[in-house]
Scaffold this active site. Structure first.
Site, PDB file in Angstrom:
ATOM      1  N   ASP A  64      13.507  14.756   5.149  1.00 50.95           N
ATOM      2  CA  ASP A  64      14.357  13.577   5.032  1.00 50.95           C
ATOM      3  C   ASP A  64      15.445  13.579   6.101  1.00 50.95           C
ATOM      4  O   ASP A  64      16.642  13.696   5.810  1.00 50.95           O
ATOM      5  CB  ASP A  64      14.954  13.507   3.618  1.00 50.95           C
ATOM      6  CG  ASP A  64      13.867  13.360   2.571  1.00 50.95           C
ATOM      7  OD1 ASP A  64      12.772  12.868   2.926  1.00 50.95           O
ATOM      8  OD2 ASP A  64      14.086  13.719   1.403  1.00 50.95           O
ATOM      9  N   LYS A  68       6.041  15.610   3.818  1.00 51.93           N
ATOM     10  CA  LYS A  68       6.355  14.339   3.166  1.00 51.93           C
ATOM     11  C   LYS A  68       7.420  13.613   3.983  1.00 51.93           C
ATOM     12  O   LYS A  68       8.468  14.185   4.293  1.00 51.93           O
ATOM     13  CB  LYS A  68       6.871  14.614   1.747  1.00 51.93           C
ATOM     14  CG  LYS A  68       7.149  13.360   0.954  1.00 51.93           C
ATOM     15  CD  LYS A  68       7.461  13.679  -0.491  1.00 51.93           C
ATOM     16  CE  LYS A  68       8.913  13.943  -0.767  1.00 51.93           C
ATOM     17  NZ  LYS A  68       9.834  12.836  -0.452  1.00 51.93           N
ATOM     18  N   LYS A  81       6.620   4.999  -2.149  1.00 49.84           N
ATOM     19  CA  LYS A  81       6.847   4.510  -3.514  1.00 49.84           C
ATOM     20  C   LYS A  81       6.677   2.997  -3.605  1.00 49.84           C
ATOM     21  O   LYS A  81       7.586   2.264  -3.997  1.00 49.84           O
ATOM     22  CB  LYS A  81       8.233   4.909  -4.025  1.00 49.84           C
ATOM     23  CG  LYS A  81       8.430   6.412  -4.089  1.00 49.84           C
ATOM     24  CD  LYS A  81       9.675   6.795  -4.855  1.00 49.84           C
ATOM     25  CE  LYS A  81       9.873   8.275  -4.913  1.00 49.84           C
ATOM     26  NZ  LYS A  81      10.275   8.873  -3.620  1.00 49.84           N
ATOM     27  N   SER A  92      12.232  13.147 -11.116  1.00 53.43           N
ATOM     28  CA  SER A  92      13.069  14.326 -11.317  1.00 53.43           C
ATOM     29  C   SER A  92      14.530  13.969 -11.578  1.00 53.43           C
ATOM     30  O   SER A  92      15.317  14.819 -11.964  1.00 53.43           O
ATOM     31  CB  SER A  92      13.005  15.223 -10.075  1.00 53.43           C
ATOM     32  OG  SER A  92      13.540  14.542  -8.959  1.00 53.43           O
ATOM     33  N   GLN A 152      19.972  14.145  -8.841  1.00 55.76           N
ATOM     34  CA  GLN A 152      18.765  14.950  -8.634  1.00 55.76           C
ATOM     35  C   GLN A 152      18.883  16.243  -9.436  1.00 55.76           C
ATOM     36  O   GLN A 152      19.949  16.874  -9.446  1.00 55.76           O
ATOM     37  CB  GLN A 152      18.608  15.267  -7.136  1.00 55.76           C
ATOM     38  CG  GLN A 152      17.527  16.291  -6.800  1.00 55.76           C
ATOM     39  CD  GLN A 152      16.110  15.750  -6.953  1.00 55.76           C
ATOM     40  OE1 GLN A 152      15.748  15.236  -7.997  1.00 55.76           O
ATOM     41  NE2 GLN A 152      15.314  15.865  -5.917  1.00 55.76           N
ATOM     42  N   GLY A 181      13.059  19.594  -0.172  1.00 56.24           N
ATOM     43  CA  GLY A 181      13.715  18.872   0.912  1.00 56.24           C
ATOM     44  C   GLY A 181      14.895  19.662   1.411  1.00 56.24           C
ATOM     45  O   GLY A 181      14.761  20.603   2.187  1.00 56.24           O
ATOM     46  N   ARG A 182      16.077  19.332   0.859  1.00 56.34           N
ATOM     47  CA  ARG A 182      17.311  19.938   1.355  1.00 56.34           C
ATOM     48  C   ARG A 182      17.344  21.455   1.248  1.00 56.34           C
ATOM     49  O   ARG A 182      18.020  22.118   2.035  1.00 56.34           O
ATOM     50  CB  ARG A 182      18.510  19.297   0.648  1.00 56.34           C
ATOM     51  CG  ARG A 182      18.784  17.898   1.200  1.00 56.34           C
ATOM     52  CD  ARG A 182      19.636  17.080   0.275  1.00 56.34           C
ATOM     53  NE  ARG A 182      18.904  16.654  -0.920  1.00 56.34           N
ATOM     54  CZ  ARG A 182      19.462  15.979  -1.929  1.00 56.34           C
ATOM     55  NH1 ARG A 182      20.737  15.672  -1.885  1.00 56.34           N
ATOM     56  NH2 ARG A 182      18.731  15.611  -2.959  1.00 56.34           N
TER      57      ARG A 182
HETATM   58  N1  5IU Z   1      11.571  12.715  -4.940  1.00 52.64           N
HETATM   59  C1  5IU Z   1      12.348  13.387  -5.836  1.00 52.64           C
HETATM   60  N2  5IU Z   1      12.167  13.186  -7.167  1.00 52.64           N
HETATM   61  C2  5IU Z   1      11.221  12.364  -7.648  1.00 52.64           C
HETATM   62  C3  5IU Z   1      10.420  11.681  -6.694  1.00 52.64           C
HETATM   63  C4  5IU Z   1      10.619  11.877  -5.371  1.00 52.64           C
HETATM   64  O1  5IU Z   1      13.209  14.167  -5.489  1.00 52.64           O
HETATM   65  O2  5IU Z   1      11.030  12.258  -8.870  1.00 52.64           O
HETATM   66  I1  5IU Z   1       9.020  10.463  -7.329  1.00 52.64           I
HETATM   67  C5  5IU Z   1      11.737  12.874  -3.482  1.00 52.64           C
HETATM   68  C6  5IU Z   1      13.081  12.487  -2.968  1.00 52.64           C
HETATM   69  C7  5IU Z   1      13.253  13.402  -1.791  1.00 52.64           C
HETATM   70  C8  5IU Z   1      12.494  14.643  -2.149  1.00 52.64           C
HETATM   71  O3  5IU Z   1      12.618  12.810  -0.675  1.00 52.64           O
HETATM   72  O4  5IU Z   1      11.519  14.250  -3.109  1.00 52.64           O
HETATM   73  C9  5IU Z   1      13.327  15.771  -2.733  1.00 52.64           C
HETATM   74  O5  5IU Z   1      14.294  16.175  -1.816  1.00 52.64           O
HETATM   75  P1  5IU Z   1      15.405  17.295  -2.132  1.00 52.64           P
HETATM   76  O6  5IU Z   1      14.617  18.626  -2.403  1.00 52.64           O
HETATM   77  O7  5IU Z   1      16.232  17.350  -0.907  1.00 52.64           O
HETATM   78  O8  5IU Z   1      16.168  16.854  -3.342  1.00 52.64           O
END
Ligand code: 5IU
Length: 473
Positions: A249, A271, A304, A361, A420, A440-441
């Site tokens: 991201d 992703k 999405k 999530s 989140q 991600g982060r």
């Molecule tokens: N993502 C979520 N939760 C969900 C869905 C998608 O976190 O339920 I559907 C996406 C959003 C982001 C990535 O692009 O997954 C998670 O990133 P982080 O690990 O930085 O929170």
């Protein structure tokens, strides 16, 4: 009165109050049966209730180590209540339907993760009702390993429960019941024989081992996939020994490509959210594809989609991003209905996959249990299109050919300031059934993302190998 005499009395009483009947009946699953149980009537007979409670208590509950009792709704609820009071132990109540508003709690009562809970049930045929309660308790982190029941129809329930790590103890078996009723001249030899023949011949269908996919290897599951992308992804995971998906991201295409260059070897899936890239170009897409080939990963555009089919087919195949041109798979909501899947299904001539959103999530999201179930159902007709579900729970679906993509993963459980929720690799893979984990982060924001990616990859893979060894409970 000793235990045996009490059991005899119970058998005779159940017959007297018509909780057990003989004749020609049809079971719920449409099988003819010469014997029928309806223990719902016992609530009208306090003596029978008392006897059952005493027996269950003496027979099993008094000797077990447990923190709570929980009845399988509804017939066993009053019995569990009486037992709870007699044993002076807490009771938990399982809802049949999750509340659609407020907390989505399935289990009422106070408990702690790791507490042991005894299951109480009236009659077991296949064991599927007991398993529904067991699964809901396990989802809450409770241990549910023992079920005490009044009557075992001896049609496979015990085996089904054992294969799901639940030991069953029954006050009466069908064989014993028939024996008692015959000895006491309540039924004829002919009726007894009819029931015995029936027992010999009719077994309840075996309850699919809960989450068989939890124990199958990715290689094996690749063979079971009906979607070409799911197959490829399973095989990449097995070959590279990684179930890590990196969510890149970032908003600059060079930064994205630099990061992927460093960590691409350690992931099975990248992703993207291309609409956040400030300098998006077709050159970016070709570089991404080049890296995907070189480092052997697939590309998921986390778009999405959520509009009507017609609009989605345009969003997918046209416009600035032309996603269908380069992404192996995309994410999509089930909210608009089946048309969205029809649109995606018809849109490309090459192998494509869709991850359907069954759960999210983020805290306070409005997805209900019913929505999740309907989403899984909706996917059934699109076996060639669906490569997986984005979800958070191992019981969301069973098909082992399908992938559980789970976001919300970090090495420590935590939250961000926008709702989140992060779970640890252990929790996500071993308890919640994640097959491909989205980070991600946790990686992107690290000082050294390569080192961090390896940490995640190793932790997640270790959990997966533990999971398929079946030694995690
Ligand atoms: N993502 C979520 N939760 C969900 C869905 C998608 O976190 O339920 I559907 C996406 C959003 C982001 C990535 O692009 O997954 C998670 O990133 P982080 O690990 O930085 O929170």
């Amino acid at each position: 009165m000793d235990f045996e005499n009490k059991v005899t009395e119970l058998a005779l009483n159940l017959h007297k109050i018509d909780a057990v009947k003989f004749g020609d009946f049809m079971t719920k699953s449409g099988i003819k049966t010469p014997v029928y149980f309806d223990l719902r009537v016992i609530v009208s007979y306090p003596d029978v209730m008392e006897l059952i409670t005493e027996l269950l208590y003496e027979f099993a509950v008094a000797n077990s180590k447990y923190d709570h009792v929980c009845g399988v709704p509804y017939t066993a609820l009053p019995i569990a209540t009486l037992l709870s009071v007699k044993a002076k132990k807490s009771m938990l109540m399982r809802r049949k339907e999750a509340k659609s508003y407020g907390t989505k709690k399935m289990i009422e009562g106070h408990y702690q993760t790791g507490d042991r809970c005894l299951i109480i049930e009236d009659v077991v045929t296949s064991g599927s009702s007991v398993m529904e309660t067991v699964n809901d308790l396990r989802k809450e982190g409770l241990k549910a390993e023992e079920a005490f029941i009044i009557l075992d129809r001896e049609q496979g329930g015990r085996e089904n429960l054992e294969s799901n790590k639940v030991q069953m103890k029954a006050l009466l078996t069908m064989t014993k019941l028939i024996e008692i009723l015959l000895e006491n001249n309540r039924i004829t030899e002919q009726t007894a024989n009819e029931v015995r023949d029936y027992l010999q011949n009719v077994k309840a269908p075996s309850v699919v081992k809960v989450n068989e996919r939890m124990f199958l290897s990715y290689e094996k599951r690749a063979e079971l996939s009906t979607n070409a992308i799911a197959k490829q992804l399973f095989n990449i995971m097995a070959a590279k020994k990684t179930n890590l998906c990196l969510s890149v991201d970032l908003t600059s295409s060079t930064k994205i490509l630099d990061l992927i260059e460093k960590v691409g070897n350690h992931v099975c899936l990248i992703k993207t959210h291309v609409d956040i890239i400030e300098d998006f170009s077709s050159g970016f897409v070709s570089s991404l594809q080049h890296l995907a080939k070189k480092l052997n990963f697939l590309i998921l555009e986390d778009r999405k989609y959520a509009d009507i089919g017609h609009t989605v087919s345009l969003q997918y195949t046209r416009g600035l991003y032309n996603v269908s041109d380069w992404a192996d798979c995309v994410t999509c909501h089930s909210l608009p209905g089946e048309g969205i899947l029809k649109a995606l299904n018809g849109a490309s001539n090459t192998d494509k996959g869709v991850f359907l959103l069954a759960e999210m999530s983020s805290e306070g999201n409005l997805i209900t249990q019913q929505y999740t179930q309907e989403t899984v159902k909706m996917a059934e007709k699109y076996a060639e299109l669906i490569c997986g579900f984005v979800c958070q729970n191992k019981d969301t679906f069973k098909n082992p050919g399908i992938i559980q993509l789970t976001p919300g993963v970090q090495l420590e459980s935590s939250k961000d300031n926008l709702g989140q929720v992060y779970n640890t690799p252990e929790k996500v893979v071993l308890e919640n059934g994640g097959d491909v984990m989205v980070v991600g982060r946790g990686i992107v924001a690290a000082k050294n993302s390569e080192i961090q990616a390896v940490l995640y990859k190793d932790a997640l893979w270790k959990c997966y190998t533990k999971r398929i060894s079946g030694k995690f409970e």
